[in-house]
Design a protein around this motif. Sequence first.
Motif, short mmCIF file in Angstrom:
data_model
loop_
_atom_site.label_atom_id
_atom_site.label_comp_id
_atom_site.label_asym_id
_atom_site.label_seq_id
_atom_site.Cartn_x
_atom_site.Cartn_y
_atom_site.Cartn_z
N ASP A 118 0.77 -1.35 -0.07
CA ASP A 118 0.02 0.06 0.13
C ASP A 118 1.02 1.36 -0.17
O ASP A 118 0.63 2.12 0.81
CB ASP A 118 -0.88 -0.01 1.26
N ARG A 119 1.69 1.02 -1.16
CA ARG A 119 2.65 2.53 -1.19
C ARG A 119 3.54 2.91 0.54
O ARG A 119 3.63 3.93 0.70
CB ARG A 119 1.74 3.75 -1.67
N THR A 120 3.70 1.72 0.87
CA THR A 120 4.37 2.22 2.19
C THR A 120 5.50 0.98 2.21
O THR A 120 5.05 -0.20 1.75
CB THR A 120 3.74 2.16 3.53
N ILE A 121 6.69 1.37 2.80
CA ILE A 121 7.71 0.27 2.87
C ILE A 121 7.94 -0.20 4.34
O ILE A 121 8.35 0.70 5.27
CB ILE A 121 9.06 0.75 2.55
N TYR A 122 7.78 -1.45 4.78
CA TYR A 122 7.84 -2.05 5.98
C TYR A 122 9.32 -2.66 6.20
O TYR A 122 9.78 -3.35 5.23
CB TYR A 122 6.83 -2.86 6.19
N ILE A 123 9.84 -2.47 7.01
CA ILE A 123 11.31 -3.02 7.73
C ILE A 123 11.35 -3.64 8.90
O ILE A 123 11.22 -2.78 9.96
CB ILE A 123 12.51 -1.88 7.32
N ARG A 124 11.71 -4.89 9.11
CA ARG A 124 11.82 -5.34 10.57
C ARG A 124 13.15 -4.98 10.92
O ARG A 124 14.20 -4.72 9.97
CB ARG A 124 11.92 -6.82 10.50
N SER A 125 13.47 -4.65 12.30
CA SER A 125 14.49 -4.28 12.93
C SER A 125 14.71 -4.56 13.99
O SER A 125 13.72 -4.70 15.06
CB SER A 125 14.41 -2.58 12.82
N ALA A 126 15.72 -4.60 14.64
CA ALA A 126 16.53 -4.86 16.14
C ALA A 126 16.38 -3.30 16.66
O ALA A 126 16.42 -2.41 16.02
CB ALA A 126 17.46 -5.54 16.51
N VAL A 127 16.66 -3.13 17.98
CA VAL A 127 16.95 -1.95 18.45
C VAL A 127 18.53 -1.77 18.44
O VAL A 127 19.13 -1.89 19.38
CB VAL A 127 16.25 -1.83 20.01
N ASP A 128 18.82 -1.39 17.38
CA ASP A 128 20.16 -1.09 17.04
C ASP A 128 20.53 0.28 16.72
O ASP A 128 19.66 1.03 17.07
CB ASP A 128 20.60 -2.10 15.86
N SER A 129 21.71 0.61 16.25
CA SER A 129 22.33 2.06 15.86
C SER A 129 21.26 2.60 15.01
O SER A 129 20.99 3.77 14.89
CB SER A 129 23.61 2.21 15.68
#
Length: 245
Positions: A118-129
């Motif tokens: 839906d015209r959005t980019i999702y990124i999985r992430s850890a609590v990193d820098s």
Amino acid sequence: MTPAVLPRKLGFPSAPKKGESDCASRNWDLLSDARASSAPRPGGIIEIEHYQNRHSVPAHRRSVMTARSEDSQPGLRPDELGEADCWELLRTTQLCRLAFTGADGFPDIRPVNHLAVDRTIYIRSAVDSKFLAVASQPRVAVEVDGVDDANFWSVVVRGVVEQVTSEAELHRVGVEHFKSWTAMPKLFVLKVTASEITGRRFPKVAHPTPPVYAVPVTETARSRHQELRGERPAPIPHFQPPSQS
């Protein structure tokens, strides 16, 4: 006195052989004459424009440093992609580059897995820098590129990133099923809401390689390059006249 430095064309270290193009011969004559007959410029750098003017090199044969642009040649201009095409390409890939401002104030870039929905980019992430940096400076860019049978292509998204805190949104887009390519647990999700998306497609054809020179780019060259690319010059700042009371 610092000796003049002869600009060297990469991939063209020796004089052209018999039968080579007139353009190649003219370029070689242009550069060879610089060593023999012209005074050095400040810092030992020879300005290419000086020699092109002196030798009356036609405009269509002038080098990149004097504002010749590949965009001015038929068949070399890349195709600009529409917004729908850009998003379609994003949905066919899983790896992008996330550009952001690091904690030290310098630009940073990381390869990350992404999911475009839906015209959005999702990124999985850890609590990193990376996570901490974009939390404080959320303006980012995302770049994706690829290749198909006939073309190279590139898509760039500029926008604002934030953490997804809605469980309903996570389930709706299915990002919980999206796996990262690394083994590090990534328990949080960032989303980039696009404010601008652009893309270009480059055909897989052999292009002529222009010469390159170690010379400063003049304002004339900058203006000519913008003209060839169809770019409008920066407007002159103006202000409303003060009201008379």
